[in-house]
Scaffold this motif. Sequence first.
Motif, mmCIF file in Angstrom:
data_model
loop_
_atom_site.group_PDB
_atom_site.id
_atom_site.type_symbol
_atom_site.label_atom_id
_atom_site.label_comp_id
_atom_site.label_asym_id
_atom_site.label_seq_id
_atom_site.Cartn_x
_atom_site.Cartn_y
_atom_site.Cartn_z
ATOM 1 N N VAL A 16 -11.822 2.265 6.889
ATOM 2 C CA VAL A 16 -11.864 1.341 8.025
ATOM 3 C C VAL A 16 -11.992 -0.096 7.542
ATOM 4 N N ASN A 17 -12.823 -0.302 6.525
ATOM 5 C CA ASN A 17 -13.003 -1.658 5.997
ATOM 6 C C ASN A 17 -11.707 -2.212 5.425
ATOM 7 N N THR A 18 -10.906 -1.346 4.800
ATOM 8 C CA THR A 18 -9.625 -1.798 4.255
ATOM 9 C C THR A 18 -8.682 -2.214 5.380
ATOM 10 N N VAL A 19 -8.644 -1.427 6.431
ATOM 11 C CA VAL A 19 -7.809 -1.775 7.578
ATOM 12 C C VAL A 19 -8.227 -3.130 8.144
ATOM 13 N N ARG A 20 -9.537 -3.328 8.295
ATOM 14 C CA ARG A 20 -10.035 -4.603 8.823
ATOM 15 C C ARG A 20 -9.688 -5.759 7.874
ATOM 16 N N HIS A 21 -9.766 -5.480 6.557
ATOM 17 C CA HIS A 21 -9.428 -6.517 5.578
ATOM 18 C C HIS A 21 -7.963 -6.927 5.705
ATOM 19 N N LEU A 50 0.874 2.390 5.583
ATOM 20 C CA LEU A 50 1.307 3.228 4.466
ATOM 21 C C LEU A 50 2.158 2.433 3.479
ATOM 22 N N GLN A 51 2.980 1.525 3.985
ATOM 23 C CA GLN A 51 3.784 0.677 3.102
ATOM 24 C C GLN A 51 2.889 -0.220 2.255
ATOM 25 N N ILE A 52 1.896 -0.814 2.900
ATOM 26 C CA ILE A 52 0.969 -1.687 2.172
ATOM 27 C C ILE A 52 0.206 -0.881 1.127
ATOM 28 N N ARG A 53 -0.265 0.286 1.529
ATOM 29 C CA ARG A 53 -1.045 1.099 0.600
ATOM 30 C C ARG A 53 -0.213 1.508 -0.616
ATOM 31 N N ARG A 54 1.059 1.845 -0.365
ATOM 32 C CA ARG A 54 1.934 2.235 -1.487
ATOM 33 C C ARG A 54 2.073 1.095 -2.485
ATOM 34 N N LEU A 55 2.255 -0.119 -1.981
ATOM 35 C CA LEU A 55 2.364 -1.277 -2.869
ATOM 36 C C LEU A 55 1.061 -1.522 -3.617
ATOM 37 N N ARG A 56 -0.058 -1.403 -2.918
ATOM 38 C CA ARG A 56 -1.355 -1.628 -3.561
ATOM 39 C C ARG A 56 -1.651 -0.553 -4.604
ATOM 40 N N ASP A 57 -1.229 0.697 -4.309
ATOM 41 C CA ASP A 57 -1.492 1.796 -5.235
ATOM 42 C C ASP A 57 -0.800 1.599 -6.579
ATOM 43 N N ILE A 58 0.348 0.926 -6.583
ATOM 44 C CA ILE A 58 1.033 0.696 -7.862
ATOM 45 C C ILE A 58 0.656 -0.650 -8.480
ATOM 46 N N GLU A 64 1.065 -11.172 -3.273
ATOM 47 C CA GLU A 64 2.505 -10.912 -3.299
ATOM 48 C C GLU A 64 2.959 -10.302 -1.977
ATOM 49 N N ILE A 65 2.132 -9.405 -1.431
ATOM 50 C CA ILE A 65 2.474 -8.794 -0.150
ATOM 51 C C ILE A 65 2.425 -9.843 0.952
#
Length: 249
Positions: A16-21, A50-58, A64-65
């Motif tokens: 939840v905190n990540t979503v709020r961030h 999910l798109q943001i998370r995929r970019l952050r995961d790599i 940049e985002i």
Amino acid sequence: MAWSTRELADLAGTTVNTVRHYHERGLLEVPDRRMNGYKQYGVPHLIRLLQIRRLRDIGVPIAEIERLDSGVGTSPEVLAAIDANLVETIERSQRARAEIADMLQHGSITEVATGFARVAPRLSPSERSLTLIYSQLYQPEVMNDVSEMLDVDADAATVEFESLPADADEATRARLVEEFAKTITKALVNYPWIAAPETHLRRTPISTAVTMAETMHAIYNPAQLEVLVRATALARARADMDEVPDPRA
């Protein structure tokens, strides 16, 4: 169907905190609220998250985002930089695993430099300390030679030098100078870089010389230092005059 913030976070595998961030950074659009005041997220929010998370995961930086605004990709330059960092990380991990395997096999020895765990049991405390100092001053190829030099049983002169007391008399020192010079001469013959190490240094010659001088004064007593200086001078003189023993002797 609409999801709450917690439900959206669970679906995306984040918090939840990540979503709020992401809301605060403007990466994820803030949805409308229900009558009860709770946010209601839809499929577009889930896809974007999910798109943001995929970019952050790599490893793509948030900046940049943000730069891409509503875009969902990144540049080849950013990806190449991330890949280069991953290569370095993998190499560091492989070196760490190799060192751990060495320690598990030969004992968890931290008193010596990497790669010296196998020979550590036969080294004196001062020799162990020197491997650590050398590893910061000399190139890897030199450390390979140092390991090779130490991977043999110490000769009588080296053993006596390592245990020489500070109050050793002049007769003992003079005799040891003569014997220890033979050991040093063999090293000069087998490893010519010892006489001219400048091209094998990781630091500047001055920095290396100062560090070595400080180290020698810290780990050896005055009698040992005197014998080392005199024996080295004698060995170098013999090498210059080609009065060197057969290295196989």
